[in-house]
Design an enzyme around this catalytic site. Structure first.
Site, short mmCIF file in Angstrom:
data_model
loop_
_atom_site.label_atom_id
_atom_site.label_comp_id
_atom_site.label_asym_id
_atom_site.label_seq_id
_atom_site.Cartn_x
_atom_site.Cartn_y
_atom_site.Cartn_z
N HIS A 95 0.82 -1.22 0.00
CA HIS A 95 0.00 0.00 0.00
C HIS A 95 0.85 1.26 0.00
O HIS A 95 0.42 2.33 -0.41
CB HIS A 95 -0.90 0.04 1.23
CG HIS A 95 -1.72 -1.19 1.42
ND1 HIS A 95 -2.66 -1.59 0.50
CD2 HIS A 95 -1.72 -2.12 2.40
CE1 HIS A 95 -3.22 -2.71 0.92
NE2 HIS A 95 -2.67 -3.05 2.06
N HIS A 127 5.49 6.98 6.42
CA HIS A 127 5.19 6.40 5.11
C HIS A 127 4.87 7.52 4.12
O HIS A 127 4.77 8.69 4.51
CB HIS A 127 4.05 5.38 5.19
CG HIS A 127 2.76 5.99 5.61
ND1 HIS A 127 2.25 5.89 6.88
CD2 HIS A 127 1.84 6.75 4.94
CE1 HIS A 127 1.11 6.53 6.97
NE2 HIS A 127 0.84 7.08 5.80
N HIS A 129 2.76 8.87 0.32
CA HIS A 129 1.70 8.78 -0.70
C HIS A 129 2.21 9.50 -1.94
O HIS A 129 2.80 10.58 -1.82
CB HIS A 129 0.41 9.43 -0.20
CG HIS A 129 -0.12 8.81 1.06
ND1 HIS A 129 -1.04 7.78 1.06
CD2 HIS A 129 0.16 9.05 2.37
CE1 HIS A 129 -1.31 7.43 2.31
NE2 HIS A 129 -0.60 8.19 3.12
N GLU A 139 -2.19 13.62 -0.40
CA GLU A 139 -3.56 13.29 0.03
C GLU A 139 -4.34 14.55 0.32
O GLU A 139 -5.45 14.73 -0.18
CB GLU A 139 -3.51 12.39 1.27
CG GLU A 139 -2.90 11.03 0.98
CD GLU A 139 -3.56 9.93 1.75
OE1 GLU A 139 -3.39 9.90 2.98
OE2 GLU A 139 -4.26 9.10 1.13
N HIS A 152 3.73 11.07 5.79
CA HIS A 152 3.01 11.03 7.06
C HIS A 152 3.90 10.47 8.16
O HIS A 152 4.47 9.38 8.01
CB HIS A 152 1.75 10.17 6.93
CG HIS A 152 0.69 10.83 6.10
ND1 HIS A 152 -0.32 10.13 5.47
CD2 HIS A 152 0.50 12.15 5.81
CE1 HIS A 152 -1.09 11.01 4.82
NE2 HIS A 152 -0.62 12.22 5.01
N THR A 239 -6.20 7.64 6.68
CA THR A 239 -6.64 7.73 5.27
C THR A 239 -6.62 6.37 4.59
O THR A 239 -6.80 6.28 3.39
CB THR A 239 -5.75 8.72 4.48
OG1 THR A 239 -4.40 8.20 4.47
CG2 THR A 239 -5.78 10.10 5.09
N THR A 240 -6.39 5.32 5.38
CA THR A 240 -6.50 3.95 4.87
C THR A 240 -7.42 3.18 5.81
O THR A 240 -7.53 3.55 6.99
CB THR A 240 -5.12 3.26 4.84
OG1 THR A 240 -4.48 3.44 6.10
CG2 THR A 240 -4.24 3.80 3.74
ZN LIG Z 1 -0.72 8.16 5.11
#
Ligand SMILES: [Zn+2]
Length: 305
Positions: A95, A127, A129, A139, A152, A239-240
């Site tokens: 992910h 992590h 995005h 995001e 993040h 957000t996941t």
């Molecule tokens: Zn994130």
């Protein structure tokens, strides 16, 4: 070649190459996010994970004309600028590319407190995005703009013992979000911690692979030299999936430069099925009745003069 010479050579090679392993069963798994979801159908996440259909979801579009200026203290960054005691181990979990935050040489986890936070929040995971060659992948949006990459830094309220427990409470987590934008002239800007992490991304392109960086870094170095005292803050969610509404968001308006080469590395990351992992960002969620606050080192009063 003599055995000891060979050993020396091996040690040298190990020093220069990130340690890459595939399917390493030793890799600790944080339970920040669920495993079974994809970015193909984020609008359907709520069918399996009801909280994804909640009223305080993230990410959101932040519009600086609509934010509320607040006079709150700066965030205190504890041990953020102290070196980790271990190399960070990047992991491709299908992910994102992430690493679990190791303790510093002072044997504590870096933490944040003050600002909008009433408790101490320990850093647990970092992590990223990203988008694709055609799309930007942050995001959050700021004033209608999406940036190339969003990092993040996830923190857990220290009064809860695990991330799983913390995500069940409104004050369970705090996530720092920082935007990255491609700078063509980055050659004369060098951020050692960020370069160390970004240079290791090509070693974790395969799902479930891990690779250790070969230089010690500090968590604070990942924020480059942005002004940590000016930030947006609002109450939102992961957000996941499971999209737990447990997050005090801290989003920086100042953007960190990233080289185009470092950005491109993300586009070759593969998911569990061997497909390119692109656009691993969740679509914008309604703000609803929430306020987004802005804290500035200029204070509140300055806005009236
Ligand atoms: Zn994130």
């Amino acid at each position: 070649m003599h055995f000891f010479e060979l050993l020396k050579l091996c040690q040298r090679l190990l020093f220069f190459l990130p340690l890459t392993t595939a399917n390493n069963p030793e890799t600790p798994k944080t339970s920040l996010r669920a495993n079974s979801f994809t970015y193909d159908n984020p609008a359907e996440w709520h069918l399996e994970y009801p909280q994804c259909g909640g009223q305080k979801q993230s990410p959101i579009a932040i519009n600086s004309n609509k934010t509320v200026n607040v006079d709150i203290p700066a965030i205190v960054f504890g041990s953020y600028d102290v070196f980790f005691s271990n190399f960070v181990v990047l992991e491709n979990n299908g992910h994102t590319i992430k690493f679990n935050v190791p303790p510093t040489i002072e044997r504590v986890l870096p933490y944040i407190t003050n600002g909008p936070l009433k408790d101490i929040y320990e850093a647990v995971e970092v992590h990223f995005h990203w988008g694709s060659p055609l799309t930007k992948g942050s995001e959050h949006q700021l004033n209608g703009k999406r940036y190339d990459v969003e990092m993040h830094i996830v923190h857990k309220n220290s009064k809860y013992s695990t991330v799983e427990e913390a995500r069940e409470f409104e004050d369970g987590l705090s996530v720092i979000g920082a935007f990255f934008k491609v700078e063509k002239t980055i050659a004369n800007i060098f951020y050692p911690g960020l370069s160390t992490v970004f240079n290791t991304v090509p070693y974790v392109l395969r799902y479930n692979s891990t690779a250790s960086t070969q230089q010690l870094i500090t968590l604070g170095s990942l924020l480059a030299n942005i002004n940590r005292e000016n930030f947006y803050t609002y109450q939102g969610s992961l957000t996941t999936p499971p999209c737990s509404e447990a997050v005090t968001w801290i989003v920086y308006p100042e953007v960190i430069p990233i080289s185009v080469l470092h950005l491109k590395n993300f586009w070759f990351v593969r998911d569990e099925e061997g497909r390119k992992l692109l656009n691993n960002y969740r679509p914008l969620q309604p703000i609803g009745s929430r306020e987004v606050y802005y804290r500035s080192d200029m204070g509140v009063l300055n806005y009236y003069f």
